[in-house]
Structures are given as structure tokens and as C-alpha cells.
Design a protein around this motif. Sequence first.
Motif, PDB file in Angstrom:
ATOM      1  N   GLU B 267     -75.399   7.428  38.098  1.00 11.25           N
ATOM      2  CA  GLU B 267     -75.360   8.629  38.793  1.00 11.25           C
ATOM      3  C   GLU B 267     -74.089   8.693  39.480  1.00 11.25           C
ATOM      4  O   GLU B 267     -72.785   8.449  39.289  1.00 11.25           O
ATOM      5  N   CYS B 268     -73.326  10.717  38.887  1.00  8.82           N
ATOM      6  CA  CYS B 268     -72.628  10.901  38.851  1.00  8.82           C
ATOM      7  C   CYS B 268     -71.577  10.745  40.372  1.00  8.82           C
ATOM      8  O   CYS B 268     -71.798  10.421  41.219  1.00  8.82           O
ATOM      9  N   GLN B 269     -70.192   9.936  39.672  1.00  8.92           N
ATOM     10  CA  GLN B 269     -68.921   9.502  41.329  1.00  8.92           C
ATOM     11  C   GLN B 269     -68.110  10.638  41.498  1.00  8.92           C
ATOM     12  O   GLN B 269     -68.424  10.617  43.069  1.00  8.92           O
ATOM     13  N   GLY B 270     -68.283  11.686  41.471  1.00  7.34           N
ATOM     14  CA  GLY B 270     -68.255  13.191  41.456  1.00  7.34           C
ATOM     15  C   GLY B 270     -68.093  13.372  43.202  1.00  7.34           C
ATOM     16  O   GLY B 270     -67.842  13.566  43.817  1.00  7.34           O
ATOM     17  N   CYS B 271     -69.888  13.074  42.892  1.00 10.48           N
ATOM     18  CA  CYS B 271     -70.790  14.042  43.566  1.00 10.48           C
ATOM     19  C   CYS B 271     -72.086  12.792  44.734  1.00 10.48           C
ATOM     20  O   CYS B 271     -72.448  13.517  45.222  1.00 10.48           O
ATOM     21  N   SER B 272     -71.776  11.865  44.197  1.00 10.89           N
ATOM     22  CA  SER B 272     -72.826  11.007  44.444  1.00 10.89           C
ATOM     23  C   SER B 272     -74.532  11.618  44.147  1.00 10.89           C
ATOM     24  O   SER B 272     -74.953  11.052  45.036  1.00 10.89           O
ATOM     25  N   ARG B 274     -75.318  14.240  44.018  1.00 11.89           N
ATOM     26  CA  ARG B 274     -75.932  16.442  44.742  1.00 11.89           C
ATOM     27  C   ARG B 274     -75.440  16.875  43.936  1.00 11.89           C
ATOM     28  O   ARG B 274     -76.363  18.578  43.991  1.00 11.89           O
ATOM     29  N   GLY B 275     -75.058  16.839  42.844  1.00 12.37           N
ATOM     30  CA  GLY B 275     -74.381  18.348  41.640  1.00 12.37           C
ATOM     31  C   GLY B 275     -73.373  18.589  41.940  1.00 12.37           C
ATOM     32  O   GLY B 275     -73.112  19.014  42.959  1.00 12.37           O
ATOM     33  N   CYS B 276     -72.308  18.960  41.326  1.00 13.33           N
ATOM     34  CA  CYS B 276     -71.290  18.611  40.912  1.00 13.33           C
ATOM     35  C   CYS B 276     -70.909  19.418  39.496  1.00 13.33           C
ATOM     36  O   CYS B 276     -71.168  19.625  38.444  1.00 13.33           O
ATOM     37  N   PRO B 277     -69.768  19.882  39.491  1.00 12.11           N
ATOM     38  CA  PRO B 277     -68.901  21.198  37.899  1.00 12.11           C
ATOM     39  C   PRO B 277     -69.459  19.901  37.341  1.00 12.11           C
ATOM     40  O   PRO B 277     -69.601  19.922  36.083  1.00 12.11           O
ATOM     41  N   LEU B 278     -68.439  18.855  37.887  1.00 10.71           N
ATOM     42  CA  LEU B 278     -68.378  17.173  36.459  1.00 10.71           C
ATOM     43  C   LEU B 278     -69.358  17.173  36.050  1.00 10.71           C
ATOM     44  O   LEU B 278     -69.980  16.478  34.176  1.00 10.71           O
ATOM     45  N   CYS B 279     -70.768  16.952  37.085  1.00 11.49           N
ATOM     46  CA  CYS B 279     -72.151  16.092  35.856  1.00 11.49           C
ATOM     47  C   CYS B 279     -73.274  17.732  35.999  1.00 11.49           C
ATOM     48  O   CYS B 279     -73.948  18.061  35.586  1.00 11.49           O
ATOM     49  N   LYS B 280     -72.277  18.873  35.180  1.00 15.64           N
ATOM     50  CA  LYS B 280     -72.923  20.163  35.528  1.00 15.64           C
ATOM     51  C   LYS B 280     -74.255  20.470  36.346  1.00 15.64           C
ATOM     52  O   LYS B 280     -75.587  20.614  36.381  1.00 15.64           O
TER      53      LYS B 280
END
Lengths: 683, 346
Positions: B267-272, B274-280
Amino acid sequence: MKAPVAWLREFADLPDTARVEEIAERVAGVGFEVAGIDGDVIDFEITANRPDCLSIRGLAREAATVFGVQGSVGPGVQGSGSPGVHQGVQGPEIQVTLESPLCGRYALVLADVTVGPSPSWLVDRLTAAGVRPINNVVDVTNYVMLECGQPLHAFDLARLAGPEIRVRLARTGEPLTTLDGQSRMLDQSMLVIADRDRAVGVAGVMGGATSEVSSATTRVALESAWFQPVTVRATAKRLGLKTEASSRFERGADVGAVPASLARALDLLEAIGGGRRVGNLIDVYPAPAAPRVVTLTRTKLDRLLGDHVPDADVTRIAVALGFATTPTGSDWQMEVPSWRVDVSCEADLIEEIGRHWGVNRVPATFPALRTAPGRSHAGVLRTRRIRRLICGAGLQEAVTFTFIERAAAEWFVVDPATLVSIANPLSEKFAILRPSLLPGLLDALIYNRRRDIDDVRLFEAGAVFEATGEHQRAAWVLCGSRQTHWSQPAVEVDLFDALGVAGVLADAYHVTWRTEPDLQSPWYVPGRAAALMADDGTGPRHVGSAGQLRPEIAAARGLTAGVVVAGEIDVHALHDNTADGRRITALPRHPAVIRDLSVLIATGLPAAAVRGTIRANAPATLVAIREFDRYQGRGIPDGQVSLSLRLTFRDRDRTLTDAEVQHAVERIVDALIKTHHVTLRNH
Amino acid sequence: MSVEDLQQQFVAAMNAASTSADLKALRDDFLGRKQGRVTALVKSIASAPPDERRALGAGANALKQLIENALTVREAEALAAAPPKDALDVTLPARQPWMGRRHPLTQVQERVEDIFMAMGYQVIEGPEIEDDWHNFEALNMPAEHPARDMQDTLYLSSPVPVPDGGRAATLLRTHTSGMQIRYMEHHEPPVRIIAPGRVYRRDSFDATHTPMFTQIEGLVVDEGISLGDLKGTLNTFAEAFFEARVATRFRPSFFPYTEPSAELDVECQGCSGRGCPLCKQTGWIEVLGCGMVHPAVFEAVGYDANRYTGFAFGVGIERLALRLYGVDDIRMFYENDLRFLQQVAL
Ligand SMILES: [Zn+2]
């Protein structure tokens, strides 16, 4: 592989309610990563083992399995009825000869065509899938390739010499202008499609320009074949020519789809009014592949997955993917469909079941330890320790590239012939495997100096390479001030700072090495370089060196001011002496007697020589010698230097008397005078 | 004397005091243990009428506290106004020894190694230049295998000998799997190893690619090792590495040397998630590739593929480091800019 969902639906009864995103996500979940979605078109990434999914039919089969729905037969071979197949090497209208086993199957059919633009629905599909429409005949071949995964090729029959096709190896130097307009020189390793006289296409890669279908074409020969993957891959690589066709053939096309794809193309051509078949379909298949049957056992399936997939699910998945499945007791016999070139053993079947059962459903467990864990390799632990020690000495660890440019490397070897070079470097900057860690560290030091960081202290531990092999080293570079406190003037680093780092390592590992002038490292300033000589009783061994880097090297790399000192050692010199280091000697119980000695010696006389003479003429009670001052200049005669030493005497069992220490010192002084003509300043 | 009177006396005396010596005398006069006036007042409580003791005691204590606070403040002021002659300027910079840090890539590598060492793995080492057998063939990638395209290889201009008299090295290793092959050639199962090191690909050098990077591969071989064991191990690793309960996801994938193969997403740590640029915008970050060891690999090293099963995984250290440090340009790890390196905790 760009797949329009409407096209997928022709081959899989996907629920009408399933949205594009849902289809994309669920198919991605069985191993087809989605690179993007554009409207109705899903762009799937196809791994190298799944050439069957470089097709709409293949992806539809996966989608149907995921959704648990029927795969549709689709708009396959129907309408005009199956064409008669003429088994054998010669058809009535054109003769086909396979001269090389590199072509396993070759089907050909003639068709009369009216070349023109394709209908818009076909143009739209091709465009959506990323293929440029050309004319109805070529478009049909491309359409069938996308749909079935089988590349087809159309030759203008009128442009072939004789009604004859020969699949043979190219002749050395045989010329061919390919469809892309490039004239190419072929060789004997390449398989070609030829007419009576010359090559008209590179098998499985690209057709030739002379037999290209044009608006003047009235009759075509449509080709569908199976070529050995390795030969297509090697040829495409040699020609530097990667095509939609070659990428399918080199991964392994479906040998079973060869005639069916041709039949599909004929149907399509007829359906769009582009042309119709003339005569029989020729299918040359000298050695038909035997069906591959692989056994899947219940025990292996459960053991490898760590989960129990019910019988019904095993059968459901296998059948949906095209495996003819027969239960045998608790196991299954599965016949591998011809398009699954990647499946050959039981583990492959387990992957198929696991993929569609869902890896995420498999319960997470933890492997039991049956034996005591092994100890990590000594080199791993040594590198970890060296890094901590040098960090503790105040140097920052750097990580530099293993490959460097030749100009940077050559400074750091005596003989450039010992350098190891890369045959296919990305650029000249990455062409040589570093012979030393110093060039990379020097560049890193200069990088920082150019950003106004004056005091740079860097080290690296890693591999270096020479023609005789790979070696593990540790190295360091320093520049700027030894200390930067407001209470003292800044003093620039020198050789002894570089030697100090080596000393930290030697102390930590309980190894002893001595220094002597280094005359063999041309990257150091002459007279300012020390060789580190280890002696474990078997004779002195060179384990590294330290010194002041020649200013012209730094200048060549872009730094023109300041001293840079450096050191590098072979880490194998730091053998693990932990066991020795753990033994503690009892502390002395009697006081030491200390005597300071100042002598004038000749400038060129090494301190080691003075120390050696003292040791040779001192009693065993002399336990330590330490130079504490060295002075040259005012008050000292030219050519001489004042050296002050502190001598420590101690006996293990008793307190020494002043008289016996005095006597020992006098003997030492006499020897120094006799051996080195020193002048005693005081003591 | 009443509490109020005593307080008035103190205020008057304090206003008159100016030096540290005056304040010392004042402290003795009021708070001294024997003669102090407040001390005397406290002592007198015992002889007061019982119904007054409580109020008197509270008042005396409050006064004592008030005097203490006032004196502390005034004493500090007096010291600041007239510091000792040999006082040091404590605001000057300290004489701090040079302090080096391990490179962030080293720190991440050792962090991963430590996690697995605690799980009973041994860390092994091996050469960076390899022969074709150990890098490809033994890993089910014979010559002209299409999977070799996945790892564009750098070759040596001429072969370089290896110390143990084995096959001469002809290429820069594209993964650390060769170390695992070498280990299996010399050890019988059970195997539980971690193989870290630099690996090389003929790749461009930009914000997301480097021709050299650091990889850690793991291998476990024993009787009865399952895909479930692989999942449990990697979930444990992910939680230990990110120091959080992170959701993980396994996606089927392809590697020639494992079957089945999978990629692990966390799971993306940047957005938990939810989706953010880091995880496209996917909510997931691809962390590593893994799978069950292909029987062909066991055959290549002489293991009984009917008896043993195993799992393997490979993780890119740079990729983990980018996540851990919140860096978006991989080149920063190779520039060795001290302003970057020295931001990293020890
Ligand atoms: Zn995110």
C-alpha cells in the motif's frame, strides 16, 4: 497489447455490466499489468512467456476465465466454409518447398483481390490497437494477427518469379530490400522466404519491398507459418529489426493456428469485399507436434501453493484456459493447448491454477527452521565493520559507479593493459571497470568542492577489477582542513591524516603493518606516499598505500586548488583477529619509568631507522617508543632535524631503578651516535 | 509576626538588594535553615492555637514558595549582569569530532539484511563479474531465451579469471541470483540465504534508471516450502521495513527462474492507498518480484526437485530507499553530495 473491450467481447461472454476499468483490474490480477486505459481500449503488458496473449483471443480467454463465463467461438471460420486443405508440398496453383527445419509449418493460399481502403470499422479497430491501416489486404493480415496472434504476410503474386515459394536459408551476402525501404545484407544464419530466384522476405521478421501489395495488385499469396523462435530472434537481432511479427514468432507462435488464421483472413477478406480464395489452401507440416500431456498431482498442487483448491475449481480453470483435462484418481492429466508454449511441467500447471485461484487468497504461513541458521559470510561482516570503523573516524561513505571512463582509470594503474573494459558500454563514461576506488572518490570529492564544500572526507568499500580478477578494497580521500574549530587555525590535511584512517582499521583488527616509502603508485606525489606493509611472520606483504594525490590528476578531473590525500587497502589484509583481540593481558602492577630523548639527525634518516636502532640496543624493559616532536628550522643546523622521542621502560615483576634505566638510555644514545651520527640535544 | 508582615519585610529587603552577595545574605536571612525568619515562622506553627494552625501553615508555605521564586529570578539576573571573569561563551560552536554516516543505500541494505538475519537467514557474498552459467543458464535462461531481453547485459571485452578456478567471468551480473546458484552448488538444503550486492544493466542514467543498482535476493529451499510461506515471509518483511502494518498485494508475474511468479505491491505510504502521484494514482507501490523456485533451477544445481521446493525474491534497494527517504530522483544516491548524504540519520 492494446485490446478494445468490444473486440474482447466477441470472444468472451463478459457480463454487460462489467465496466472497462473492472475488466482491466481483474485481468491485471491474473498477471497482465495494465499500462493504461483509453476509452474502450485497455493496454495490457504481456510478459515474455505469454505470446498467446499478444492477441485478442488470448486475452479474451483469460478474461472469460477470470469472470467465469463462456469463451465465445467468435467470428471464426464460417460463411464461406472451410477451404479444402491440400496436404503436401505442391499445390495446383503454386508450389511450396520447405528446405530448412527452422520452418515447422507453412500454409499458403492464393486470393484474387481488389486492393482499396478498408471499411471504417476495420480501420477504427486497427487504429485503436495501435496499427496503422494501409490497404484492405494488408489490414486484414494485421487484423488477424491481432485477433489470433498469428502474423500473416501477403505477397503480390505477379511480383514473384514463378508460382513458387521456397523457405530456405539466405545465401551469404544475399541482398533484400525490406518493406521499410532498407536494403539489407543477409547471411547463412537467416531463414528467408524466396521465390524461384531470390529472397522475397525475411522469415517471421519482415517481407520484401518488391513483392509488396500495391494498388495494382490483383492476386496475392497469403502466408501463415510457424518459424523456430530462436532463429527469428537471432535474425531480428542481427538485422536490428524488431516487428510485430518477430516479437510474436520469437516468443513462440501457435503452430496449431497456422491454417485456421489463414482461413479467418480469407473469410474477412471476402466479408469486406476485398477478395476471394483461388484454389486450395496448402498446409505443409512435415512433423506435426505430438500433443503434450502434463500430469497435475493433488499433493504437489497443495504443497506448492500451501492451499487447497477444490477439484471443481481446478477443472474449471484448466478447461477455461484450454487444457483438455482428465481426472485420474486424485490427479489430472492435462493436454496443453498448442498456443501455450510456456507450459511444459507440473509447476507451470500449478501456476495456472494459482493465478486464477488467486495468490491473494492463499493463506500466509511461515517456513519452519529445521536447522540452526548459518553464519553470514565473513566478507559481508567485514565490510559492515569496516564501514562503521571509517565512519567512526569521521569519513562519510560514498557510493560511486563501478564503471568509469578510461581517462579517469588510467591514472590509477601502472599498466593500462591490466584494465578491464566493457564490450558494449552505454557510453565512454562507463567503459572501464574501476581498477581502484580512488577515481570515483576523487570525482565525488571534486563534485563537493565545486559546490563550495571545502572539507571533504569520503570513503568507499567495494570491488575493483583488473585483468587477473576482482578484488575487495576500501579507500578514502580527504581534502580541506584537519579541523575547523574557531579556537585553532585551520591546518590542511596531509599524508598522515590518510595514514590515520589505515591505522584505525589496523588497530580495530589487531593487525600490524609498517610504512615505507611507496615507489610503485604513480598517482601519488613522489616522496609523499607510503606503502603499508603487513608482516604476519611470513615476510612483508604490500596491503595498501596512502599518499598525496598528484595535483595534475585532480586538475584533469576539474579541481585546481588544494591538497587531496588518499589511501586504499586490500580488505583481505583485515583478516578476522577477533579471537586474538578478545584475550586481555593482565595490567602491569609496577610503575613505568619515562625518559624523553631529543636528538639531531640527518634530514633523510627515517624515523623507523632510529626506532630500529633503539630497539636493537634496548633491554626488554623498553615497552614503548613514541615520537612526540619533530622540528626543523630556526636553531637547527642545515640538513638536520630535531627528533624527540619518549621511551617507556617497565618490568612486569618489579619496579625499575633510576640507575638501570639511566644505563639503558646511555647505551641507546651511544648506539644512535655510532650508527646514525646523531647529536644529543638533551635527555 | 504575621505572614503578611513578613512578606512586606521581604519585598522591601529585596528591592534594596543589588549584588549576588546581597541576594545570598537575603536568602540566609529569610530561608536559612537555622536563623531564617520564614523558618522561624514555620517552627512557631506548632505553638499556635489548634484552630489557627491550618491557615498559618498554608500561609507560611505560600510565602516560602514566593520568596524562593523571587530569589531564583533575581539571582539569575545578578549572574547575567556580572558573569565570572573566566566564564566561557557557551554559545560558541562545540569542538565536535568529524562524524561520518553510512550511505543511505548502505543503510537501507543493512536494514533489509538485518530483518532477514533476525528471521534466521545468512547473508552471502559473491563476485560482481559472472559467467553465463551462473547468471543465466542455471536460472532457466538458455542462450537466445527471450527473457534475456528483460535484462540487457553488459559484457566484458575479454574473460576475467575467478579465484576458485571456476568459469571465467564474461559479464557484469544482472542480478545476484548467481550467488544463490553458487551457494546451492556447494550446500545441501535447507537453504535460507540473502544475497545482496550491486547489479548491472545496460540501462540509461536518468531520474528513474541507473545502469548500476543494488539488489537483495533471498532464497529458501527445504521440504514443504509453499507459496503461503513466501507470502508470510514477505508480509513480515514489509511490516518490519516500513515499521507499520501495511497492506500487501500479490500479482502473478513472470520470471524464468520461478514458477509460479508474482510481484509484491505494498500500500502506498504517501497516500495510504487512496492514490497520489507517487503511486500513479493506483494506491499501490511495486516493491519486489518473487516466486517459487523453478524445478529447472533445482536440476541445474543437482537438487531433487521432487523432494524440495523453495521460494525466491528480489528487491531493489534504490526503490526502497526512494520510498523511505521521500526522494524522487535516483541519481541523488550516486552524486555523493555531502549536503544530501549528511541529512540521513545515522
Ligand atoms: Zn500514493
